[in-house]
Design a protein around this motif. Sequence first.
Motif, mmCIF file in Angstrom:
data_model
loop_
_atom_site.group_PDB
_atom_site.id
_atom_site.type_symbol
_atom_site.label_atom_id
_atom_site.label_comp_id
_atom_site.label_asym_id
_atom_site.label_seq_id
_atom_site.Cartn_x
_atom_site.Cartn_y
_atom_site.Cartn_z
ATOM 1 N N GLY A 1 48.467 44.925 45.086
ATOM 2 C CA GLY A 1 47.301 44.470 44.371
ATOM 3 C C GLY A 1 47.538 42.984 44.169
ATOM 4 N N ALA A 2 48.612 42.435 43.463
ATOM 5 C CA ALA A 2 48.893 41.067 43.262
ATOM 6 C C ALA A 2 49.693 40.413 44.211
ATOM 7 N N LEU A 3 51.098 41.110 44.478
ATOM 8 C CA LEU A 3 52.197 40.633 45.453
ATOM 9 C C LEU A 3 52.643 41.515 46.054
ATOM 10 N N LEU A 4 53.045 41.291 47.259
ATOM 11 C CA LEU A 4 53.806 41.862 48.173
ATOM 12 C C LEU A 4 55.181 40.926 48.365
ATOM 13 N N ILE A 5 56.350 41.583 48.060
ATOM 14 C CA ILE A 5 57.622 41.062 48.318
ATOM 15 C C ILE A 5 58.215 41.911 49.475
ATOM 16 N N VAL A 6 58.527 40.985 50.606
ATOM 17 C CA VAL A 6 59.123 41.586 52.010
ATOM 18 C C VAL A 6 60.381 41.138 52.174
ATOM 19 N N MET B 1 43.326 38.878 48.210
ATOM 20 C CA MET B 1 44.425 39.114 49.204
ATOM 21 C C MET B 1 45.817 38.825 48.443
ATOM 22 N N PRO B 2 46.713 39.842 48.240
ATOM 23 C CA PRO B 2 47.932 39.507 47.460
ATOM 24 C C PRO B 2 48.594 38.417 47.778
ATOM 25 N N GLN B 3 49.480 37.601 46.895
ATOM 26 C CA GLN B 3 50.477 36.715 47.301
ATOM 27 C C GLN B 3 51.582 37.534 48.076
ATOM 28 N N VAL B 4 52.239 36.802 49.173
ATOM 29 C CA VAL B 4 53.194 37.362 49.804
ATOM 30 C C VAL B 4 54.580 36.590 49.705
ATOM 31 N N GLN B 5 55.641 37.209 49.419
ATOM 32 C CA GLN B 5 56.690 36.501 49.025
ATOM 33 C C GLN B 5 57.892 36.995 50.154
ATOM 34 N N LEU B 6 58.437 36.307 50.756
ATOM 35 C CA LEU B 6 59.480 36.769 51.893
ATOM 36 C C LEU B 6 60.949 36.357 51.380
ATOM 37 N N ILE B 7 61.630 37.488 51.226
ATOM 38 C CA ILE B 7 63.252 37.296 50.946
ATOM 39 C C ILE B 7 63.829 37.615 52.268
ATOM 40 N N PRO B 8 64.518 36.690 52.866
ATOM 41 C CA PRO B 8 65.172 36.789 54.192
ATOM 42 C C PRO B 8 66.625 37.701 53.882
ATOM 43 N N ALA B 9 66.392 38.780 54.781
ATOM 44 C CA ALA B 9 67.804 39.657 54.712
ATOM 45 C C ALA B 9 68.095 40.125 55.980
#
Length: 129
Positions: free
Chosen positions: A109-114, A1-9
């Motif tokens: 694959g590795a990272l999802l930035i939302v 499972m990819p790492q998920v990073q959240l950028i509030p916007a």
Amino acid sequence: MPQVQLIPASVEGALDAAEEAVDLLLDTGRAPGDILVLTTGDPHPWAAHELSFGEAAYWAQHDAGDDVFYADAAQAERASGRPVVVFAANGGPADAVAGTLPAALARAGALLIVCGDAQQINSVLSASV
């Protein structure tokens, strides 16, 4: 499972936040071809420009895989996976985030930035895990 990073916007700021994330990825050594950017609302200006030359030329750039590729989240099914997916929740239909965030997650694959509304995104992510 990819790492998920959240950028509030905000909805209006999600695309700018996604652009900043892409710049940071490139600055830290990610290859441009590693990055897929998906938008839920208005297309990224690059995508709008490239689509003006026709779908075939647009998807040929995707298939070449040597640059950052920008697509509408509704087209996520057609886009192949990349190590990093940047997802900009910049509007669109009410169910756009819920409908396409799982597809974005599946392509990362590795990272999802939302980039978007943290509360909305967290509820979608917790439902799809």
